[in-house]
Design an enzyme around this catalytic site. Structure first.
Site, PDB file in Angstrom:
ATOM      1  N   ASN A 132       0.845  -1.194   0.000  1.00 24.32           N
ATOM      2  CA  ASN A 132       0.000   0.000   0.000  1.00 24.32           C
ATOM      3  C   ASN A 132       0.878   1.241   0.000  1.00 24.32           C
ATOM      4  O   ASN A 132       1.338   1.701   1.026  1.00 24.32           O
ATOM      5  CB  ASN A 132      -0.924  -0.044   1.231  1.00 24.32           C
ATOM      6  CG  ASN A 132      -1.835   1.160   1.323  1.00 24.32           C
ATOM      7  OD1 ASN A 132      -1.592   2.179   0.683  1.00 24.32           O
ATOM      8  ND2 ASN A 132      -2.870   1.059   2.127  1.00 24.32           N
ATOM      9  N   PHE A 133       1.128   1.777  -1.207  1.00 21.52           N
ATOM     10  CA  PHE A 133       1.898   3.021  -1.353  1.00 21.52           C
ATOM     11  C   PHE A 133       0.937   4.162  -1.694  1.00 21.52           C
ATOM     12  O   PHE A 133       1.294   5.109  -2.394  1.00 21.52           O
ATOM     13  CB  PHE A 133       2.921   2.903  -2.498  1.00 21.52           C
ATOM     14  CG  PHE A 133       4.094   2.006  -2.210  1.00 21.52           C
ATOM     15  CD1 PHE A 133       4.226   1.341  -0.988  1.00 21.52           C
ATOM     16  CD2 PHE A 133       5.083   1.820  -3.170  1.00 21.52           C
ATOM     17  CE1 PHE A 133       5.311   0.505  -0.733  1.00 21.52           C
ATOM     18  CE2 PHE A 133       6.173   1.001  -2.915  1.00 21.52           C
ATOM     19  CZ  PHE A 133       6.292   0.332  -1.707  1.00 21.52           C
ATOM     20  N   CYS A 135      -2.260   5.158   0.480  1.00 22.46           N
ATOM     21  CA  CYS A 135      -3.214   5.742   1.421  1.00 22.46           C
ATOM     22  C   CYS A 135      -2.901   7.228   1.604  1.00 22.46           C
ATOM     23  O   CYS A 135      -1.796   7.586   2.020  1.00 22.46           O
ATOM     24  CB  CYS A 135      -3.153   4.996   2.747  1.00 22.46           C
ATOM     25  SG  CYS A 135      -4.448   5.536   3.852  1.00 22.46           S
ATOM     26  N   ASN A 200      -5.125   3.878  -6.157  1.00 29.06           N
ATOM     27  CA  ASN A 200      -5.686   4.110  -4.834  1.00 29.06           C
ATOM     28  C   ASN A 200      -6.528   5.395  -4.933  1.00 29.06           C
ATOM     29  O   ASN A 200      -6.794   5.872  -6.035  1.00 29.06           O
ATOM     30  CB  ASN A 200      -4.552   4.227  -3.799  1.00 29.06           C
ATOM     31  CG  ASN A 200      -5.036   3.820  -2.417  1.00 29.06           C
ATOM     32  OD1 ASN A 200      -6.058   4.308  -1.950  1.00 29.06           O
ATOM     33  ND2 ASN A 200      -4.303   2.938  -1.761  1.00 29.06           N
ATOM     34  N   CYS A 346     -36.787  18.887 -28.399  1.00 29.23           N
ATOM     35  CA  CYS A 346     -36.441  19.462 -27.097  1.00 29.23           C
ATOM     36  C   CYS A 346     -35.503  20.651 -27.248  1.00 29.23           C
ATOM     37  O   CYS A 346     -35.342  21.436 -26.310  1.00 29.23           O
ATOM     38  CB  CYS A 346     -35.811  18.408 -26.197  1.00 29.23           C
ATOM     39  SG  CYS A 346     -34.240  17.787 -26.833  1.00 29.23           S
ATOM     40  N   CYS A 353     -25.208  23.918 -29.374  1.00 27.29           N
ATOM     41  CA  CYS A 353     -24.395  24.374 -30.501  1.00 27.29           C
ATOM     42  C   CYS A 353     -24.413  25.899 -30.582  1.00 27.29           C
ATOM     43  O   CYS A 353     -23.407  26.538 -30.842  1.00 27.29           O
ATOM     44  CB  CYS A 353     -24.893  23.762 -31.805  1.00 27.29           C
ATOM     45  SG  CYS A 353     -23.769  24.054 -33.195  1.00 27.29           S
ATOM     46  N   CYS A 379     -21.002  22.927 -39.736  1.00 34.26           N
ATOM     47  CA  CYS A 379     -20.749  21.957 -38.666  1.00 34.26           C
ATOM     48  C   CYS A 379     -19.283  21.525 -38.639  1.00 34.26           C
ATOM     49  O   CYS A 379     -18.728  21.115 -39.651  1.00 34.26           O
ATOM     50  CB  CYS A 379     -21.645  20.747 -38.866  1.00 34.26           C
ATOM     51  SG  CYS A 379     -21.302  19.405 -37.727  1.00 34.26           S
ATOM     52  N   CYS A 382     -17.944  18.446 -33.903  1.00 33.53           N
ATOM     53  CA  CYS A 382     -17.466  18.273 -32.521  1.00 33.53           C
ATOM     54  C   CYS A 382     -18.279  17.227 -31.761  1.00 33.53           C
ATOM     55  O   CYS A 382     -17.860  16.744 -30.734  1.00 33.53           O
ATOM     56  CB  CYS A 382     -17.528  19.611 -31.785  1.00 33.53           C
ATOM     57  SG  CYS A 382     -19.203  20.204 -31.485  1.00 33.53           S
ATOM     58  N   CYS A 385     -23.689  18.139 -29.941  1.00 32.29           N
ATOM     59  CA  CYS A 385     -25.139  17.977 -30.092  1.00 32.29           C
ATOM     60  C   CYS A 385     -25.542  16.520 -29.868  1.00 32.29           C
ATOM     61  O   CYS A 385     -26.532  16.220 -29.216  1.00 32.29           O
ATOM     62  CB  CYS A 385     -25.595  18.446 -31.466  1.00 32.29           C
ATOM     63  SG  CYS A 385     -24.688  17.681 -32.817  1.00 32.29           S
TER      64      CYS A 385
HETATM   65  C1  LIG Z   1     -13.333   3.268   3.100  1.00 30.98           C
HETATM   66  C2  LIG Z   1     -12.131   2.918   2.269  1.00 30.98           C
HETATM   67  C3  LIG Z   1     -11.009   2.376   2.866  1.00 30.98           C
HETATM   68  C4  LIG Z   1      -9.927   2.030   2.089  1.00 30.98           C
HETATM   69  N1  LIG Z   1      -8.851   1.467   2.697  1.00 30.98           N
HETATM   70  C5  LIG Z   1      -7.803   1.065   1.934  1.00 30.98           C
HETATM   71  C6  LIG Z   1      -6.726   0.372   2.505  1.00 30.98           C
HETATM   72  O1  LIG Z   1      -6.707   0.109   3.713  1.00 30.98           O
HETATM   73  N2  LIG Z   1      -5.707  -0.002   1.717  1.00 30.98           N
HETATM   74  C7  LIG Z   1      -5.700   0.258   0.376  1.00 30.98           C
HETATM   75  O2  LIG Z   1      -4.742  -0.123  -0.308  1.00 30.98           O
HETATM   76  N3  LIG Z   1      -6.715   0.892  -0.210  1.00 30.98           N
HETATM   77  C8  LIG Z   1      -7.758   1.303   0.557  1.00 30.98           C
HETATM   78  N4  LIG Z   1      -8.826   1.908  -0.065  1.00 30.98           N
HETATM   79  C9  LIG Z   1      -8.782   2.167  -1.514  1.00 30.98           C
HETATM   80  C10 LIG Z   1      -9.488   1.069  -2.325  1.00 30.98           C
HETATM   81  O3  LIG Z   1      -8.835  -0.146  -2.170  1.00 30.98           O
HETATM   82  C11 LIG Z   1      -9.518   1.397  -3.810  1.00 30.98           C
HETATM   83  O4  LIG Z   1      -8.198   1.537  -4.283  1.00 30.98           O
HETATM   84  C12 LIG Z   1     -10.263   2.672  -4.127  1.00 30.98           C
HETATM   85  O5  LIG Z   1     -11.381   2.791  -3.315  1.00 30.98           O
HETATM   86  C13 LIG Z   1     -10.669   2.757  -5.601  1.00 30.98           C
HETATM   87  O6  LIG Z   1     -11.555   1.755  -5.985  1.00 30.98           O
HETATM   88  P1  LIG Z   1     -13.169   1.956  -6.071  1.00 30.98           P
HETATM   89  O7  LIG Z   1     -13.422   3.102  -6.971  1.00 30.98           O
HETATM   90  O8  LIG Z   1     -13.696   0.652  -6.579  1.00 30.98           O
HETATM   91  O9  LIG Z   1     -13.635   2.248  -4.680  1.00 30.98           O
HETATM   92  C14 LIG Z   1      -9.941   2.248   0.706  1.00 30.98           C
HETATM   93  C15 LIG Z   1     -11.058   2.785   0.123  1.00 30.98           C
HETATM   94  C16 LIG Z   1     -12.162   3.100   0.889  1.00 30.98           C
HETATM   95  C17 LIG Z   1     -13.373   3.659   0.221  1.00 30.98           C
HETATM   96  S1  SF4 Z   2     -21.429  18.475 -34.209  1.00 28.80           S
HETATM   97 FE1  SF4 Z   2     -23.368  19.332 -33.489  1.00 28.80          FE
HETATM   98  S2  SF4 Z   2     -22.781  20.766 -31.855  1.00 28.80           S
HETATM   99 FE2  SF4 Z   2     -20.919  20.328 -33.022  1.00 28.80          FE
HETATM  100  S3  SF4 Z   2     -20.836  21.966 -34.574  1.00 28.80           S
HETATM  101 FE3  SF4 Z   2     -21.897  20.238 -35.534  1.00 28.80          FE
HETATM  102  S4  SF4 Z   2     -24.066  20.661 -35.163  1.00 28.80           S
HETATM  103 FE4  SF4 Z   2     -22.926  21.962 -33.732  1.00 28.80          FE
END
Ligand SMILES: Cc1cc2nc3c(=O)[nH]c(=O)nc-3n(C[C@H](O)[C@H](O)[C@H](O)COP(=O)(O)O)c2cc1C
Ligand code: SF4
Ligand SMILES: Cc1cc2nc3c(=O)[nH]c(=O)nc-3n(C[C@H](O)[C@H](O)[C@H](O)COP(=O)(O)OP(=O)(O)OC[C@H]3O[C@@H](n4cnc5c(N)ncnc54)[C@H](O)[C@@H]3O)c2cc1C
Ligand code: SF4
Ligand code: SF4
Lengths: 422, 463
Positions: A132-133, A135, A200, A346, A353, A379, A382, A385
């Site tokens: 765990n690098f 937290c 993490n 809508c 745009c 257009c 992008c 729309c």
């Molecule tokens: C409440 C909580 C506690 C956590 N504790 C740890 C931990 O003790 N060690 C660790 O490596 N990661 C810890 N994490 C991080 C999770 O392992 C994970 O990397 C992170 O939540 C991203 O994944 P997710 O989006 O699925 O939650 C924790 C996350 C949460 C929400």
């Molecule tokens: S893609 Fe849609 S939002 Fe973008 S310039 Fe063309 S009409 Fe406008």
């Protein structure tokens, strides 16, 4: 039926879905329930020095009536006595020998503490370690967690100590609280870590309570930066994962993908961008362990439809499609087309745009329904729309190439071609 | 047998007359619906609201829990926004054109959301508007109904001192005395009038009738301008034999009694015939049933294709168990001992389309008779022709003729049912606003209503 079983560093699991190191994996009771529900493996909540937690510990970001889009915690590593954790890990390994059991570790910054912790944990029969690098709170003040992950040289040193002692595979878990995860990733791969996992949590403030004026989470009138995770961080996690999967040093080791994985679809995306398996925390905390059922079935069905027999057949397949901006084909051009039969009038495409893009949609006033048509010559393609249109496949992008051949920006400049012609 | 009152227990009355469009009972439920709204640009729902409420804006404000802002958005366009949220026939107005209909999904419950915001404002007595400093101008308004009070509110906001003359002892017009009791309660009507007048600058003089207690000539002398919002009041007669028998009543009067007395005081027959198929007929039929009649039959000269009420209203009557006799025209009321005992009807068939495009009913010569002890006439209303004629107001069959809300008499304006012959509350509210705008420009004060957005005409003026 496809084969969804996974083999990560020789550690086998019936599926690639592991629970990340966090509250869902911090005791035998939870882990047995998780295994019964079908999870392929767990990364046990980080073991290390004794800590004390505060309350509250969590806060969330809700969006448009949908709860917990983003999740934030100020929890520390496991606050249970080490010997109880070790005893329970051993019991779980015995009861479910076919599942992956990884122990997450965080020791004081001395070689001796790491060696002692590794020796104690190896006795449990766990199949691997995760360092765990990452937290981001509480532990960093003591030089641990993200403080290690943020400094490639310290990270390299710790991994070297670990590799001297460990006899089972070692995964190094990276912190996203850096401008790039690659330097630390390279350092620990050079120090011989067997695998990487990321991400993490990301340092964050989820919001401020408009009544108390104190940010969340609330602890006796104060708050601190917490670690952000859940669906909201997935795009950031995918980007960081891809940089590790592309780098010639870090892509030599397998990667465990983490950060906002909530469904089989998310998992497939992580795996297409280079993860050999995925870890899940927030989604399980929000919905409970039963989400794994659909994850397995969904993955299986998708693989059948696509003709992938094993997960190795698609891991990393999308990595090569992410390139550099200057290599993109400038001759590719498409323009929006509104299907008048599907249009519900809508006006969302029009106003998007008109106010914020290129004024390329024409409005014909009607009562009560207006008509909207794309001005093809204006257009720029992008696709704003299309993104805001609430009806599926109502706005499509039609390809109108500017030239048949591939032309990138470097070539474009070399040829001295005029700017702003399309 | 004479018709009876007090047919039901207090619990049955309470149940039968409870709100047919109950409000959201939870904030979450309102938020889920509000979040479905797409925030359409130049929204069709807004264009289909006669008062042009900025629907996407007020719904967006609910999603951000800015309820005060939401209520302000609604009331700014429609000071009867609370009442309208209960009584508007939304299926043919705002909700009827919500874009979700085009996706074959339920439209946004605009009225229910409107009620969510306005209920709170009325209950908490929020002061959402401020009067401009007095201009020293005085305007008289006749009729404290939706048209009159909406006109009064706009004028008072612009710094004009308004006096409203009302022949009844309560304000609200047909909102208080006409609309079905399961849509609005008398308490709500009172709260709504209080909410509107709490702005200040609006004095209501009750029990003052134009043509009896005061005259238009006097008002013109005493005030800088006059607005007439007197509604249409008298029920059209059937002009068939037996109409004078005991048990034949007119719908307006029947409903007026229902709204101004307690339910157990209202006499209703056991077998009731209702004549006509407009909104008033539906209201009379459903409420007769809900008061305890065992059989209610609606008698209508044409077919479903020509009916003036909406499908939603017809369904309401059907769900209440009312029968419908299509292609039947009342010919004679039969009595026994001076009281109604039967209604004789002629069977009709459809002939060629008339001026309104509807095919007219033609008598087939065949008759049938319904055994009834009460007949409610809802064959349309007649404007106050005598009053209007007596004041030299130009009119067409009693409906006051206006041009931009201006009557033929200098400084006299009119709007609402008395001009359009009877539409909805929301149309009367808009007519009140338009009347106020006309008065302001007559008095050379600012016009209030911006009618164009992005160069596009928006306000739909009732006519
Ligand atoms: C409440 C909580 C506690 C956590 N504790 C740890 C931990 O003790 N060690 C660790 O490596 N990661 C810890 N994490 C991080 C999770 O392992 C994970 O990397 C992170 O939540 C991203 O994944 P997710 O989006 O699925 O939650 C924790 C996350 C949460 C929400
Ligand atoms: S893609 Fe849609 S939002 Fe973008 S310039 Fe063309 S009409 Fe406008
Ligand atoms: C039975 C029935 C049911 C209805 N249901 C609905 C419904 O569900 N939804 C809907 O939107 N609309 C409904 N309507 C229509 C709606 O009530 C009217 O369109 C609306 O009230 C018209 O407003 P107004 O201000 O023009 O007139 P009114 O509401 O009629 O107000 C006129 C006011 O002027 C007063 N007045 C009249 N003559 C004089 C005088 N000589 N001197 C002083 N004061 C006078 C009256 O007492 C009254 O207070 C219904 C109408 C009826 C008859
Ligand atoms: S006032 Fe009536 S028509 Fe207008 S938006 Fe509200 S409910 Fe709809
Ligand atoms: S039409 Fe429907 S979705 Fe669009 S703004 Fe109006 S209520 Fe919302």
């Amino acid at each position: 039926m496809a084969d969804i079983s996974a083999n990560f560093l020789g550690i086998k699991s019936p599926n690639p879905f592991w629970l990340a190191s966090a509250p869902p994996t911090d005791k035998k009771y939870n882990v047995l329930r998780a295994f019964e529900a079908g999870w392929g493996g767990v990364v046990w909540k980080t073991l290390g020095s004794q800590v004390k937690n505060v309350s509250s510990r969590y806060s969330a970001v809700n969006y448009n009536g949908s709860r917990v889009m983003g999740f934030n915690n100020i929890e520390l590593i496991s606050d249970r006595p080490l010997h109880i954790n070790l005893k329970e890990i051993a019991e779980c390994v015995k009861l479910f020998p076919d599942r992956a059991m990884i122990a997450s570790l965080m020791a004081d910054n001395t070689k001796e503490s790491w060696h002692e912790l590794i020796a104690q944990v190896e006795d449990t029969g766990a199949h691997g370690f995760e360092l765990n690098f990452g937290c981001p709170h509480g532990m960093t003040e003591r030089g641990m967690g993200a403080a290690v992950g943020q400094d490639p040289e310290i990270a390299r040193m710790v991994v070297e100590w670990v590799m001297e002692k460990a006899t089972i595979p070692v995964i190094t878990k990276l912190t996203p609280n850096v401008h790039s995860v690659v330097p630390t990733g390279r350092a620990v791969v050079e120090a011989d870590t067997d695998a990487l996992s990321l991400i993490n949590t990301i340092q964050s403030v989820t919001g401020v309570d408009l009544d108390t004026l104190v940010p969340n989470p609330y602890v006796a009138g104060k708050s601190v930066f917490g670690g952000y995770c859940g669906p909201a961080v997935k795009p950031i996690a995918l980007k960081m994962l891809t940089t590790i999967a592309q780098d010639p040093v870090t892509n030599k080791v397998p990667i465990s993908g983490i950060g906002g994985v909530s469904t089989w679809r998310d998992a497939v995306e992580f795996m297409l961008l280079g993860a050999s398996n995925v870890q899940v925390c927030t989604a399980a905390m929000k919905h409970g362990f039963r989400i794994v059922e659909d994850m397995c079935e969904g993955l299986n069905n998708w693989m059948d439809e696509k003709g992938f027999a094993t997960i190795n057949d698609f891991i990393g397949k999308s990595v090569e499609t992410i390139t550099h901006w200057e290599d993109l084909d400038i001759n590719y051009h498409h323009i929006a087309k509104i299907n008048q039969d599907k249009c519900i009038h809508c006006g969302l495409c029009y106003i998007a745009c008109e106010d914020t893009s290129h004024q390329s949609i024409n409005l014909t006033y009607g009562k009560p329904y207006n008509m909207y048509l794309v001005k093809e010559e204006e257009c720029v393609g992008c696709n704003l729309c299309q993104l805001v249109c609430p009806v599926d496949n109502c706005i499509t992008m039609e390809v109108h190439r500017k030239g048949d051949e591939y032309l990138n920006w470097k070539e474009f400049q070399r040829l001295g071609m005029p700017l702003n012609d399309h | 047998m004479a018709i009876l009152n007090n047919r039901l227990t207090p619990e049955e009355y309470a149940e039968n007359f409870s709100d047919i469009h109950p409000p959201f009972d939870k904030k979450e439920a309102a938020l889920v619906e509000a979040n479905r709204c797409l925030f359409c640009y130049d929204a069709p729902c807004m264009k289909s609201c006669p008062t042009s409420i900025d629907v996407p804006k007020f719904i967006k404000q609910i999603t951000t829990e800015n309820i005060k802002g939401s209520a302000h958005t609604i009331f700014q366009s429609n000071i009867f926004g609370g009442g309208c949220s209960r009584v508007c026939p939304v299926e043919k107005l705002c909700e009827g054109s919500c874009v979700y209909n085009l996706m074959h999904e339920d439209p946004i419950p605009i009225a229910k959301l409107q009620r969510y915001a306005t209920d709170k404002a009325i209950k908490e007595k929020w002061q959402l508007f401020e009067r401009k400093p007095s201009t020293g101008k005085k305007v008289a308004i006749v009729g404290a109904g939706p048209a009159g009070l909406s006109c009064a509110h706009v004028l008072s906001r612009e710094g004009i001192d308004v006096t409203v003359f009302e022949k009844e002892s309560k304000g609200g017009g047909l909102m208080t005395y006409g609309i079905a009791a399961y849509k609005v309660t008398p308490e709500f009507c009172q709260d709504e009038v209080d909410f509107i007048t709490s702005l200040g600058g609006i004095a209501i003089e009750y029990n003052k009738e134009l043509g009896k207690d005061l005259s238009l000539a006097e008002l013109r002398v005493q005030y800088d301008a006059v607005f007439l919002g007197i509604g249409v009041g008298l029920a059209r007669q059937l002009q068939i034999p037996g109409e004078e028998l005991e048990g034949v009543v007119d719908a307006i009067e029947f409903i007026y009694n229902l709204r101004s007395k307690t339910f157990n005081q209202i006499a209703v027959g056991d077998k009731v015939a209702v004549i006509g198929l407009g909104m008033t007929a539906i209201d009379a039929a459903t409420q007769a049933k809900r008061l305890g009649a065992s059989e209610v039959t609606i008698v209508y000269r044409r077919t479903q294709d020509e009916m003036p009420c909406t499908q939603v209203e017809l369904d309401l009557a059907k769900l209440d168990g009312c029968n419908i006799k299509w292609l039947a025209a009342p010919k004679e009321v039969i009595g026994a001992n001076g009281k109604v005992s039967a209604l004789v009807c002629r069977e009709m068939e459809l002939g060629v389309p008339d001026a309104s495009g509807r095919r007219s009913p033609v008598d087939t010569g065949k008759s049938f008779s319904l055994a009834v002890d009460m007949i409610i006439k809802a064959a349309g209303q007649m404007p106050f022709k005598e009053l209007v004629d007596g004041s030299d107001l130009q009119n067409s069959n009693g409906k006051i003729v206006v041009k931009n809300n201006d009557t033929n008499i200098d400084g006299v304006f009119a709007g609402g049912d008395c001009v359009n012959g009877g539409k909805e509350v929301v149309d009367a509210v808009q007519a009140g606003k338009d009347g106020a705008a006309a008065i302001l420009s007559y008095l050379k004060l600012n016009k209030v209503d911006a009618k164009t957005v992005n160069g596009v005409e928006h306000t739909i003026v009732a006519s």
